[in-house]
Write a protein that holds these residues in place. Structure first.
Motif, PDB file in Angstrom:
ATOM      1  N   LEU B 208     -34.341  -7.903   6.683  1.00  0.00           N
ATOM      2  CA  LEU B 208     -33.283  -7.554   5.724  1.00  0.00           C
ATOM      3  C   LEU B 208     -33.473  -6.152   5.150  1.00  0.00           C
ATOM      4  O   LEU B 208     -32.524  -5.545   4.653  1.00  0.00           O
ATOM      5  CB  LEU B 208     -33.244  -8.579   4.582  1.00  0.00           C
ATOM      6  CG  LEU B 208     -32.582  -9.923   4.910  1.00  0.00           C
ATOM      7  CD1 LEU B 208     -32.765 -10.910   3.774  1.00  0.00           C
ATOM      8  CD2 LEU B 208     -31.099  -9.724   5.219  1.00  0.00           C
ATOM      9  N   TYR B 212     -30.534  -0.886   9.763  1.00  0.00           N
ATOM     10  CA  TYR B 212     -29.296  -1.347  10.401  1.00  0.00           C
ATOM     11  C   TYR B 212     -28.644  -2.483   9.636  1.00  0.00           C
ATOM     12  O   TYR B 212     -27.439  -2.687   9.690  1.00  0.00           O
ATOM     13  CB  TYR B 212     -29.542  -1.733  11.864  1.00  0.00           C
ATOM     14  CG  TYR B 212     -30.398  -2.969  12.092  1.00  0.00           C
ATOM     15  CD1 TYR B 212     -31.763  -2.860  12.330  1.00  0.00           C
ATOM     16  CD2 TYR B 212     -29.822  -4.224  12.086  1.00  0.00           C
ATOM     17  CE1 TYR B 212     -32.523  -3.981  12.547  1.00  0.00           C
ATOM     18  CE2 TYR B 212     -30.573  -5.347  12.302  1.00  0.00           C
ATOM     19  CZ  TYR B 212     -31.941  -5.226  12.540  1.00  0.00           C
ATOM     20  OH  TYR B 212     -32.690  -6.343  12.741  1.00  0.00           O
ATOM     21  N   VAL B 213     -29.456  -3.234   8.894  1.00  0.00           N
ATOM     22  CA  VAL B 213     -28.880  -4.311   8.075  1.00  0.00           C
ATOM     23  C   VAL B 213     -28.143  -3.694   6.885  1.00  0.00           C
ATOM     24  O   VAL B 213     -27.020  -4.088   6.545  1.00  0.00           O
ATOM     25  CB  VAL B 213     -29.977  -5.282   7.603  1.00  0.00           C
ATOM     26  CG1 VAL B 213     -29.399  -6.329   6.643  1.00  0.00           C
ATOM     27  CG2 VAL B 213     -30.617  -5.970   8.800  1.00  0.00           C
ATOM     28  N   ALA B 216     -24.948  -2.356   8.116  1.00  0.00           N
ATOM     29  CA  ALA B 216     -23.959  -3.411   8.364  1.00  0.00           C
ATOM     30  C   ALA B 216     -23.340  -3.905   7.059  1.00  0.00           C
ATOM     31  O   ALA B 216     -22.124  -4.148   6.975  1.00  0.00           O
ATOM     32  CB  ALA B 216     -24.623  -4.570   9.099  1.00  0.00           C
ATOM     33  N   VAL B 217     -24.184  -4.026   6.044  1.00  0.00           N
ATOM     34  CA  VAL B 217     -23.671  -4.475   4.735  1.00  0.00           C
ATOM     35  C   VAL B 217     -22.696  -3.428   4.172  1.00  0.00           C
ATOM     36  O   VAL B 217     -21.618  -3.761   3.669  1.00  0.00           O
ATOM     37  CB  VAL B 217     -24.831  -4.710   3.756  1.00  0.00           C
ATOM     38  CG1 VAL B 217     -24.302  -4.965   2.340  1.00  0.00           C
ATOM     39  CG2 VAL B 217     -25.680  -5.888   4.222  1.00  0.00           C
ATOM     40  N   TYR B 221     -19.754  -6.016   6.599  1.00  0.00           N
ATOM     41  CA  TYR B 221     -20.097  -7.331   7.166  1.00  0.00           C
ATOM     42  C   TYR B 221     -20.649  -8.225   6.062  1.00  0.00           C
ATOM     43  O   TYR B 221     -21.368  -7.759   5.176  1.00  0.00           O
ATOM     44  CB  TYR B 221     -21.153  -7.186   8.280  1.00  0.00           C
ATOM     45  CG  TYR B 221     -20.593  -6.632   9.561  1.00  0.00           C
ATOM     46  CD1 TYR B 221     -19.927  -7.478  10.463  1.00  0.00           C
ATOM     47  CD2 TYR B 221     -20.729  -5.286   9.877  1.00  0.00           C
ATOM     48  CE1 TYR B 221     -19.416  -6.954  11.649  1.00  0.00           C
ATOM     49  CE2 TYR B 221     -20.227  -4.769  11.051  1.00  0.00           C
ATOM     50  CZ  TYR B 221     -19.571  -5.603  11.944  1.00  0.00           C
ATOM     51  OH  TYR B 221     -19.052  -5.096  13.099  1.00  0.00           O
ATOM     52  N   ARG B 223     -23.039 -11.044   4.329  1.00  0.00           N
ATOM     53  CA  ARG B 223     -24.474 -11.330   4.482  1.00  0.00           C
ATOM     54  C   ARG B 223     -24.679 -12.545   5.394  1.00  0.00           C
ATOM     55  O   ARG B 223     -25.633 -12.593   6.167  1.00  0.00           O
ATOM     56  CB  ARG B 223     -25.088 -11.602   3.107  1.00  0.00           C
ATOM     57  CG  ARG B 223     -25.292 -10.337   2.283  1.00  0.00           C
ATOM     58  CD  ARG B 223     -25.873 -10.686   0.926  1.00  0.00           C
ATOM     59  NE  ARG B 223     -27.209 -11.217   1.003  1.00  0.00           N
ATOM     60  CZ  ARG B 223     -28.318 -10.459   1.008  1.00  0.00           C
ATOM     61  NH1 ARG B 223     -28.219  -9.146   0.959  1.00  0.00           N
ATOM     62  NH2 ARG B 223     -29.505 -11.009   1.069  1.00  0.00           N
ATOM     63  N   SER B 225     -22.858 -13.520   7.969  1.00  0.00           N
ATOM     64  CA  SER B 225     -22.705 -13.186   9.387  1.00  0.00           C
ATOM     65  C   SER B 225     -23.861 -12.317   9.876  1.00  0.00           C
ATOM     66  O   SER B 225     -24.331 -12.448  11.001  1.00  0.00           O
ATOM     67  CB  SER B 225     -21.360 -12.487   9.632  1.00  0.00           C
ATOM     68  OG  SER B 225     -21.350 -11.229   8.966  1.00  0.00           O
ATOM     69  N   ILE B 226     -24.333 -11.448   8.997  1.00  0.00           N
ATOM     70  CA  ILE B 226     -25.492 -10.602   9.387  1.00  0.00           C
ATOM     71  C   ILE B 226     -26.723 -11.473   9.589  1.00  0.00           C
ATOM     72  O   ILE B 226     -27.481 -11.303  10.544  1.00  0.00           O
ATOM     73  CB  ILE B 226     -25.769  -9.545   8.293  1.00  0.00           C
ATOM     74  CG1 ILE B 226     -24.574  -8.599   8.170  1.00  0.00           C
ATOM     75  CG2 ILE B 226     -27.049  -8.769   8.605  1.00  0.00           C
ATOM     76  CD1 ILE B 226     -24.629  -7.718   6.941  1.00  0.00           C
ATOM     77  N   SER B 229     -26.244 -13.448  12.962  1.00  0.00           N
ATOM     78  CA  SER B 229     -26.180 -12.706  14.228  1.00  0.00           C
ATOM     79  C   SER B 229     -27.319 -11.728  14.425  1.00  0.00           C
ATOM     80  O   SER B 229     -27.715 -11.437  15.553  1.00  0.00           O
ATOM     81  CB  SER B 229     -24.843 -11.965  14.315  1.00  0.00           C
ATOM     82  OG  SER B 229     -24.769 -11.019  13.249  1.00  0.00           O
ATOM     83  N   ASP B 230     -27.887 -11.204  13.365  1.00  0.00           N
ATOM     84  CA  ASP B 230     -28.900 -10.149  13.533  1.00  0.00           C
ATOM     85  C   ASP B 230     -30.270 -10.527  12.967  1.00  0.00           C
ATOM     86  O   ASP B 230     -31.275 -10.457  13.658  1.00  0.00           O
ATOM     87  CB  ASP B 230     -28.409  -8.861  12.845  1.00  0.00           C
ATOM     88  CG  ASP B 230     -27.157  -8.313  13.495  1.00  0.00           C
ATOM     89  OD1 ASP B 230     -27.192  -8.100  14.715  1.00  0.00           O
ATOM     90  OD2 ASP B 230     -26.148  -8.133  12.782  1.00  0.00           O
ATOM     91  N   VAL B 231     -30.253 -10.955  11.689  1.00  0.00           N
ATOM     92  CA  VAL B 231     -31.539 -11.150  11.016  1.00  0.00           C
ATOM     93  C   VAL B 231     -32.371 -12.251  11.685  1.00  0.00           C
ATOM     94  O   VAL B 231     -33.523 -12.032  12.060  1.00  0.00           O
ATOM     95  CB  VAL B 231     -31.312 -11.486   9.520  1.00  0.00           C
ATOM     96  CG1 VAL B 231     -32.648 -11.790   8.846  1.00  0.00           C
ATOM     97  CG2 VAL B 231     -30.631 -10.330   8.837  1.00  0.00           C
TER      98      VAL B 231
END
Lengths: 533, 314
Positions: B208, B212-213, B216-217, B221, B223, B225-226, B229-231
């Protein structure tokens, strides 16, 4: 909690029974047999049950299942190789010539009568209709085969019992004449245990360890059993006898007594065997059934000649060990006061009791003095085996001995294996507990130079001199007196260092009736129990 | 992917051989003589010799091992020294309980550890995070046997919802099977859940904080969905690693928990075999445990490959 049963010696530390695996026999403080008149000894088939027996008057067919939590694992189902502590595993599948009833008296079994006029020549009449589990009739030839097989099994833990048999002969199809090497008033009782269990001759050459060949009321379900965990038995539909209550029996190995209690209370098992006083108070609504006699918790000095541990060969050292044990402290801390702390081998009330060896004997100064006199002022060390249920008391005794510099190194072992280990000479001394056997049997098993539980062939001449006189005694009073002196001498010499006398108990769930622990047994008699509903 | 899996499968073989060889030769260092175990101290040297010849223990250790390995490869572990039963039968009888317990403990580990770790990680520095972290520390410090005793005494017995002891096979009754493994699984898995929660918390909080997080925020995007898909995907590798280690530890922990709950599994079999000096059984249990661990590691390797294509390339 309801408590049932005779208390000859008060409440006891019955979880200690695990150590029966170690001793495989012992001496009773009850001495019931030895008071029998030493003339014609007869058991007849008239009363198959005696007063006080809980066997239902109306014989109903076996029904229901019962699960019993036991503390020692099955080693073998061969009665000629099994340790006495394994009796409950074999009693379901073998019938013996005689049996011990609920009153403690010897009763007929496979032998509808067993009589002798001179206590040396015994005549057994085989019960009509008795059959082995394969349907073969039990006849005189089978009895001859079985007793001869036992005699030939030199490594048998029951060897001392077989050694007393000089010859066995079938007089006719249903009569056997057994000639002993010397008179034995307790022979009928001896034939109620492993030695008296009759093996089917058809099993010749077979390994009986998991394929028993007996005439008992159950068959062993090998495929349904799990080694080291659970052993199952199914009632025979063609059993020749009567009184069997349940159709299926499961003996579940639960080594930890607390886990046995948990299993009983939460309904996983119907009987929790071998519970100590502390555990007996936790069984909730279950009934506690106590054994009819107390047993001796003691240090067995196996290497009393000092072959393995030289210090143990000195009587002063053994006496020092006895003086160093805080018996009252051990009883209070470990047995919740449920045992009887004493140095005596026989409890007060026993015909063998001698007050001169009774006491608590705790005197550290005297112990140190004796140890110094023996040349071990700095102490010494030795290894001793124990099992989980005996661990607390063994640690407590080790703590007592440490006060005078004796280091007793405790080595944990699997319950059920100690008897063989002792016989193999692996240990110089072992804290263990006896099991209801007569003074002559304990003597033959452990005290004589060639006894199977005397692997170092230690000489205990002051005891064996008295023991041999007792065996040759011509009156019962003389025999009792000599045995009392022999065991008192053994205690004085420190061959057996008594810590306490204890009594066993079993938790029995409501819904199970007829449970009673018989003389010399670890668990309630599973032949007579019934499951309600 | 297939090549990757095949390569990992082949790597299991030397691992098992090394594990069994190490165990076998360590056991050779013990002073246990099966002839004495069977015959006692009073037999003649000739009788001892017969038993050693029968069991093959009179041969050089290397020859014994190669012979044992060739049989073990066919799942023939010989006969117990103490019981007249093939070792494989004993192992086979114990497998359902051990596999059930391991499965249950893994579920407990994941179902408790993962959500708590994520919740703690996304709220790093908050009161909730502190509470979860402290609870996880306590959970990690609790010995499985102690947890087991507490569960038996304060859950099983008073409520009667679960049996305090014993094991029911899934083929006998699925419901009773589930009831019989719930408490042992919790006792066994609670420590792993705590470890997983701590590791997940650290991994999620770390991801987090990545630029890149934050980017994205900042571009809108959510939190949630992040996180999905990513974290979690990026935090998965260390989480899976911890899970793998925990599975290995579960096999060791089952030795004690099986005693507390009287579960007839491999742990209790190993326990009694060690006390009885029944070396063939000990060796078989070690082999099966090594196989289970290596299979788990293989599964994790495959999972690594699925989670991170760079692992597959290597």
């Amino acid at each position: 909690m309801r408590v049932q049963g005779r208390r000859l010696a008060g409440l006891a530390f019955s979880a200690l029974l695990l150590s029966l695996a170690a001793c495989g026999g012992g001496s009773s403080s009850d001495g019931a047999t030895e008071t029998e008149p030493r003339s014609t000894v007869t058991i007849s088939d008239s009363p198959m049950v005696t007063a006080g027996d809980t066997t239902p008057a109306t014989v109903a067919p076996p029904s229901g299942s019962i699960t019993v939590g036991v503390a020692t694992d099955l080693q073998t189902l061969d009665p000629h190789l099994a340790q006495p502590a394994q009796l409950h595993y074999l009693d379901l599948v073998y019938d013996a010539l005689t049996k011990v009833g609920t009153s403690g008296a010897v009763e007929p079994n496979l032998a509808s009568s067993l009589t002798s006029d001179d206590l040396t020549t015994w005549t057994a009449t085989i019960a009509d209709g008795a059959t082995f589990s394969d349907g073969t009739p039990v006849d005189a030839a089978a009895v001859v085969y079985s007793l001869d097989r036992g005699k030939a099994t030199t490594e048998s833990p029951s060897a001392p019992l077989f050694a007393q048999i000089d010859s066995v002969e079938a007089t006719d199809d249903s009569t056997v004449t057994i000639v002993l090497t010397a008179p034995n008033v307790a022979f009928a009782r001896d034939m109620a245990g492993l030695a008296g269990m009759i093996v089917n001759p058809a099993s010749e050459g077979s390994d009986l360890s998991r394929a028993p060949a007996g005439a008992g009321p159950f068959t062993f379900d090998a495929s349904g059993s799990v080694e080291g965990s659970e052993y199952k038995y199914d009632a025979r539909t063609d059993y020749w006898g009567t009184g069997v209550g349940v159709e299926h029996v499961s003996l579940q190995l639960i080594i930890d007594p607390s886990a046995r209690v948990n299993a009983l209370v939460s309904g996983q098992i119907d009987i929790a065997a071998e519970l100590g006083p502390a555990d007996q108070t936790k069984v909730g609504d279950a009934e506690v059934v106590l054994a009819p006699t107390s047993e001796q918790l003691y240090i067995q000095v196996i290497d009393s000649d000092g072959s393995k541990v030289p210090a143990l060969g000195d009587p002063l050292v053994r006496q020092a060990m006895s003086y160093a044990i805080d018996r009252e402290g051990v009883n209070k801390a470990i047995m919740l006061g449920g045992g009887i702390p004493t140095t005596a081998w026989f409890a007060e009330g026993s015909p063998y009791y001698l007050a001169e060896v009774d006491g608590v004997g705790y005197d550290l100064d005297r112990a140190r003095e004796l140890l110094a006199d023996a040349g071990y002022a700095d102490g010494f060390e030795f290894d001793t085996p124990t099992v989980e249920a005996l661990r607390p008391v063994t640690e407590a005794v080790a703590g007592s001995l440490a006060q005078i510099g004796i280091k007793m190194n405790i080595k944990m072992q699997q319950p059920g294996t100690l008897g063989q280990q002792v016989r193999d000479g692996q240990w110089a001394a072992s804290l263990t507990i006896t099991r209801g056997q007569t003074p002559p049997v304990f003597y033959s098993e452990r005290l004589t130079a060639d006894a199977p539980f005397n692997p170092f062939n230690a000489q205990r001449t002051t005891v064996t001199d008295l023991g041999e006189q007792a065996l040759a005694a011509t009156t019962e009073a003389e025999a009792v007196s000599l045995w009392a002196q022999a065991y008192a001498e053994a205690v004085k010499q420190g061959y057996m260092i008594v810590v306490a006398h204890v009594t066993t108990g079993a938790g029995v769930a409501s819904g199970v009736s007829g449970a009673q622990v018989l003389f010399g047994s670890l668990i309630p008699d599973l032949r007579s129990v019934r499951v309600d509903g | 992917m297939l090549t990757f899996i095949l390569r990992r499968v082949l790597a299991v073989i030397p691992l098992v051989v090394i594990a069994t060889a190490a165990t076998f030769f360590m056991l050779q260092l013990s002073d246990v003589d099966p002839a004495v175990l069977r015959l006692g101290d009073s037999a003649t040297e000739e009788q001892y010799g017969e038993v050693r010849a029968e069991l093959g223990t009179d041969r050089p250790a290397v020859v014994q091992y190669v012979d044992w390995l060739s049989h073990a490869a066919r799942f023939d572990f010989g006969e117990s020294w103490k019981r007249p039963v093939p070792v494989m039968t004993m192992v086979h009888q114990r497998m359902p309980a051990t596999l059930s317990l391991t499965l249950g403990a893994v579920l407990v580990t994941i179902l408790i550890g993962l959500p708590l770790g994520i919740a703690s990680g996304v709220r790093a520095g908050s009161t909730a995070d502190s509470v979860i972290t402290a609870t996880a520390s306590i959970g990690q410090a609790m010995p499985a046997f102690w947890t087991g005793l507490l569960l038996a005494a304060y859950v099983a017995i008073p409520t009667g919802w679960f049996p305090a002891t014993g094991f029911v096979g899934p083929t006998a009754s699925v419901g009773d099977w589930a009831r019989s493994i719930i408490l042992p699984s919790i006792a066994l898995g609670i420590s792993g859940a705590a470890a997983l929660a701590r590791q997940t918390r650290a991994a999620v909080a770390g991801v987090l904080r990545q630029p890149y997080v934050r980017t994205a925020v900042s571009v809108g995007y959510s939190r949630r969905s992040i996180l999905g898909s990513d974290v979690l995907r990026n935090a998965a590798i260390p989480i899976v690693t911890v899970l793998g280690v925990q599975v290995s530890l579960l096999l060791g922990g089952s030795l004690i928990v099986e005693q507390v709950f009287v579960v007839p599994g491999l742990g209790s079999l190993a326990f009694s075999a060690i006390l009885e000096k029944d070396l063939p059984v000990v060796l078989a249990v070690v082999t099966v445990a090594a196989l289970l661990v290596t299979v788990v590691q293989l599964a994790l390797d495959v999972l690594y490959g699925a989670l991170d294509p760079r692992v597959r390339v290597r």
